[in-house]
Design an enzyme around this catalytic site. Structure first.
Site, PDB file in Angstrom:
ATOM      1  N   SER A  26      -5.469  12.978   7.429  1.00  0.00           N
ATOM      2  CA  SER A  26      -4.186  12.285   7.458  1.00  0.00           C
ATOM      3  C   SER A  26      -3.610  12.307   6.046  1.00  0.00           C
ATOM      4  O   SER A  26      -3.419  13.381   5.488  1.00  0.00           O
ATOM      5  CB  SER A  26      -4.362  10.864   8.006  1.00  0.00           C
ATOM      6  N   HIS A  53      -2.403  14.412  10.899  1.00  0.00           N
ATOM      7  CA  HIS A  53      -1.357  13.483  11.331  1.00  0.00           C
ATOM      8  C   HIS A  53      -0.025  13.861  10.674  1.00  0.00           C
ATOM      9  O   HIS A  53       0.136  13.734   9.462  1.00  0.00           O
ATOM     10  CB  HIS A  53      -1.713  12.046  10.947  1.00  0.00           C
ATOM     11  N   ASP A 146      -9.121   6.987  12.675  1.00  0.00           N
ATOM     12  CA  ASP A 146      -9.155   8.095  13.620  1.00  0.00           C
ATOM     13  C   ASP A 146     -10.231   9.095  13.198  1.00  0.00           C
ATOM     14  O   ASP A 146     -10.363   9.427  12.016  1.00  0.00           O
ATOM     15  CB  ASP A 146      -7.781   8.775  13.669  1.00  0.00           C
TER      16      ASP A 146
END
Length: 210
Positions: A26, A53, A146
Site C-alpha cells: 500500500s 492499493h 490487509d
C-alpha cells in the site's frame, strides 16, 4: 518463526517446488516494488502477482512504471488471462484479483475487504488454495492490516511467508500486522527481498503457526 536468510548470489537455487509468488503493498509500495523487481534476473521463472492499493479513480500506470526497471514482462491482470511463468501481473484499480483453479485470473467487484478493493487478502487466499506449498507470500509497506489474514492461509497451506522489515518501510502498519500474526517465516529489509525470492527454494518451511 522469524528468521534471517543469506541469499545465494548466482540465482541457481530456484526450486521446481516453488510455483508462484504473491505480493501486497500500500503506502510506499510503488518504490518498494521497483527495488524488488529491479533485483530479479532475466531468467526468473516464477510468476509474480501483485496487489497494490490504488485509488479507484486513478488509471493505473503501475505496469509501465515497473516495466522500466524489471527484466521480465509486467502486465495488468485481465479476466481469464492465464498466469504465465516469468511474468509479473498487477491488479487493476477497483477490482479484487483472484486466481482460479485453472490458473487464470478472475476479477471481482464484490464488497471491499479491509476497506479496500483490490484486497491483498483475497488474492492470497485464492493463491494459497491453488499453489499450496509452492507459494511465496510477501507483505510490504502499507498503512492497514490487509494481507495478514492471507499470510496465515499461505502458511497453513505450507507456503513461505515474508514480511518487509518495518524499519525499511514507508508505512510500518502492514508489515507489523503481518509479523504480529506469528506466521511470518522471514523478515527482510527491502533490499534483501529480491535475493531471497531468487534463492527461496533452499529455505526450510513448515505449516506450524507460532
Amino acid at each position: 518463526m522469524v528468521a534471517c536468510f543469506q541469499a545465494a548470489s548466482d540465482g541457481s537455487s530456484q526450486s521446481s517446488r516453488l510455483r508462484a509468488i504473491v505480493m501486497g503493498c500500500s503506502a510506499g509500495g510503488i518504490d518498494a516494488l521497483r527495488i524488488i523487481l529491479a533485483g530479479l534476473p532475466t531468467d526468473f521463472v516464477l510468476p509474480i502477482v501483485i496487489v497494490s492499493h490504488i485509488a479507484a479513480s486513478v488509471k493505473s500506470l503501475l505496469p509501465e512504471i515497473l516495466t522500466v526497471v524489471c527484466k521480465i514482462p509486467v502486465l495488468e491482470a485481465m479476466e481469464r488471462c492465464p498466469v504465465e511463468p516469468g511474468h509479473v501481473y498487477v491488479a487493476p484499480p477497483s477490482y479484487h484479483l483472484l486466481i482460479e483453479p485453472d490458473r487464470t485470473f478472475a476479477l471481482s467487484v464484490d464488497n471491499k475487504v479491509c476497506n479496500v478493493r483490490p484486497a491483498i487478502d483475497l488474492l492470497f487466499y485464492s493463491a494459497a488454495d491453488l499453489y499450496g506449498d509452492g507459494l511465496i507470500g510477501v507483505v510490504l509497506t502499507g498503512a492497514n492490516n490487509d494481507g495478514s489474514s492471507g499470510l496465515i492461509a499461505i502458511k497453513r497451506a505450507g507456503g513461505l511467508t515474508v514480511a518487509q522489515d518495518p524499519e525499511t518501510a514507508v508505512a510500518r502498519t502492514m508489515p507489523e500486522a503481518a509479523i504480529a500474526t506469528g506466521c511470518v517465516d522471514v523478515v527482510l529489509p527491502l533490499t534483501a527481498i529480491a535475493g531471497f525470492l531468487v534463492s527461496a527454494g533452499s529455505f526450510p518451511r513448515n505449516k506450524d503457526i507460532a
